[in-house]
Design a protein around this motif. Sequence first.
Motif, PDB file in Angstrom:
ATOM      1  N   ASP A 189       3.387  10.580 -10.027  1.00  0.00           N
ATOM      2  CA  ASP A 189       2.892  11.941  -9.790  1.00  0.00           C
ATOM      3  C   ASP A 189       2.339  12.116  -8.375  1.00  0.00           C
ATOM      4  O   ASP A 189       1.742  13.138  -8.054  1.00  0.00           O
ATOM      5  N   GLY A 190       2.521  11.106  -7.536  1.00  0.00           N
ATOM      6  CA  GLY A 190       2.045  11.193  -6.162  1.00  0.00           C
ATOM      7  C   GLY A 190       0.623  10.724  -5.952  1.00  0.00           C
ATOM      8  O   GLY A 190       0.122  10.751  -4.827  1.00  0.00           O
ATOM      9  N   SER A 191      -0.036  10.267  -7.005  1.00  0.00           N
ATOM     10  CA  SER A 191      -1.422   9.815  -6.874  1.00  0.00           C
ATOM     11  C   SER A 191      -1.465   8.381  -6.363  1.00  0.00           C
ATOM     12  O   SER A 191      -0.481   7.642  -6.442  1.00  0.00           O
ATOM     13  N   LEU A 192      -2.627   7.991  -5.832  1.00  0.00           N
ATOM     14  CA  LEU A 192      -2.803   6.613  -5.398  1.00  0.00           C
ATOM     15  C   LEU A 192      -3.005   5.721  -6.613  1.00  0.00           C
ATOM     16  O   LEU A 192      -3.794   6.032  -7.502  1.00  0.00           O
ATOM     17  N   THR A 193      -2.275   4.605  -6.644  1.00  0.00           N
ATOM     18  CA  THR A 193      -2.434   3.635  -7.723  1.00  0.00           C
ATOM     19  C   THR A 193      -3.245   2.456  -7.206  1.00  0.00           C
ATOM     20  O   THR A 193      -3.609   2.399  -6.042  1.00  0.00           O
ATOM     21  N   GLY A 194      -3.509   1.501  -8.093  1.00  0.00           N
ATOM     22  CA  GLY A 194      -4.349   0.372  -7.745  1.00  0.00           C
ATOM     23  C   GLY A 194      -3.880  -0.396  -6.524  1.00  0.00           C
ATOM     24  O   GLY A 194      -2.680  -0.512  -6.255  1.00  0.00           O
ATOM     25  N   TYR A 195      -4.846  -0.927  -5.783  1.00  0.00           N
ATOM     26  CA  TYR A 195      -4.556  -1.710  -4.587  1.00  0.00           C
ATOM     27  C   TYR A 195      -5.612  -2.796  -4.483  1.00  0.00           C
ATOM     28  O   TYR A 195      -6.813  -2.507  -4.578  1.00  0.00           O
ATOM     29  N   GLY A 196      -5.171  -4.049  -4.317  1.00  0.00           N
ATOM     30  CA  GLY A 196      -6.109  -5.162  -4.317  1.00  0.00           C
ATOM     31  C   GLY A 196      -7.182  -5.056  -3.257  1.00  0.00           C
ATOM     32  O   GLY A 196      -8.299  -5.548  -3.424  1.00  0.00           O
TER      33      GLY A 196
ATOM     34  N   HIS B  44       0.826  -1.212   0.000  1.00  0.00           N
ATOM     35  CA  HIS B  44       0.000   0.000   0.000  1.00  0.00           C
ATOM     36  C   HIS B  44       0.865   1.268   0.000  1.00  0.00           C
ATOM     37  O   HIS B  44       0.355   2.367  -0.221  1.00  0.00           O
ATOM     38  N   ARG B  45       2.172   1.127   0.224  1.00  0.00           N
ATOM     39  CA  ARG B  45       3.060   2.290   0.248  1.00  0.00           C
ATOM     40  C   ARG B  45       3.602   2.662  -1.127  1.00  0.00           C
ATOM     41  O   ARG B  45       4.391   3.596  -1.252  1.00  0.00           O
ATOM     42  N   ILE B  46       3.195   1.945  -2.161  1.00  0.00           N
ATOM     43  CA  ILE B  46       3.602   2.275  -3.524  1.00  0.00           C
ATOM     44  C   ILE B  46       2.557   3.195  -4.143  1.00  0.00           C
ATOM     45  O   ILE B  46       1.359   2.888  -4.142  1.00  0.00           O
ATOM     46  N   ILE B  47       3.017   4.324  -4.671  1.00  0.00           N
ATOM     47  CA  ILE B  47       2.119   5.311  -5.268  1.00  0.00           C
ATOM     48  C   ILE B  47       2.580   5.622  -6.690  1.00  0.00           C
ATOM     49  O   ILE B  47       3.641   5.166  -7.136  1.00  0.00           O
ATOM     50  N   GLY B  48       1.793   6.408  -7.407  1.00  0.00           N
ATOM     51  CA  GLY B  48       2.151   6.789  -8.760  1.00  0.00           C
ATOM     52  C   GLY B  48       3.302   7.783  -8.780  1.00  0.00           C
ATOM     53  O   GLY B  48       3.606   8.437  -7.779  1.00  0.00           O
TER      54      GLY B  48
END
Length: 372
Positions: A325-332, A319-323
């Motif tokens: 550009d700082g946006s939230l990316t997919g998370y299961g 969950h600590r991996i982001i895009g």
Amino acid sequence: MLLERPSDDTLYAALLARDAAYDGYAYVAVRTTGIFCRLTCPARKPKRAHVIFFETTAECLEAGFRPCLRCRPLSTGREPEPAVSALIDLLEQEPERRWGERDLIERGYDPSTVRRQFKRRFGVSFLELARLRRLGQAAETLTAGTSVIDAQLDAGYESGSGFRAAITRLFGAAPKHLRTRDLLKADWIDTPIGPMLAIADRLALHLLEFADRPALPAEIRKIQENTRSAIAIGRCAPIDQIATELDSYFAGQTARFDTRLAAHGTPFQRSVWERLRAMAPGETLSYGALARDLGRPAAIRAIAQANGANQIAIVIPCHRIIGADGSLTGYGGGLWRKRWLLRHENRMNSRASEGGTSHEPDRESPELRQPA
């Protein structure tokens, strides 16, 4: 079997009947109003063509629907009903007992109420959970070398064919084959952001995922194939340990996890997961930054695949991996959970930097769970 969802036609019939047995099993979203509800909502029932069913409130929110103000589908308490806790304790004390509705009535419980509460919490009724627990006991005795007929009688099955069918359906192998296979245990762990399923053997944790994760059934099958193991309902030391550590994490006390993890994945995937575990709570990285840290700047896609293959949520903190550009990316587990976890860890860091001693758990309102 535990993860099967009823058909949409069945759910719509339950909606019309306000059948409490399906309350919490699925949620109905109405396209014409943009609102989602429990299946027991007292509001006027929409037409079949105007509804869509989701398994979780997170899916409803991510699809852009708002929670109903009448049935309040987001207000699910963390603590189980007293009847649920008491019956689970009784079940663990007598896992081999053949429970029936008469047993519940004699103890002062209404069978329909118990069924509804267990359906809402576990997706199965108490009597079904007791049967699964009894089969789990039978599987344990089989793996310990007990004869099939003795295991059958201990589980309370008069019919040998019925026992073989139940064991095969639940564990993916006939009783005689279980005698040569290891046994994994599976159990639910409650958290403030939804129940999680933990699977472990007596030495290590194999899986920790949110129970509503769409990929969960495939992950369970993969574990069974890779370990050549059957899975029974129950607990073992690693599940007890991770449950305790998760309680401390969600209480804001520590983000350290010492539960031993099973060595799944390729060497490259494990290197990605080890780097994730080395991150400080609340710290974030993009896929590109993580690739550069590992000395593989061109392996961004492989790192994303390793992130998606992680089946130990929170402990291996993807969950600590982001895009970039700082946006939230997919998370299961859903973007709303990802945001919740990052905010929770940031609050933990703030308290630590201020030298605070408060260990109160985060009490985020349901509104904060909705995606932006």
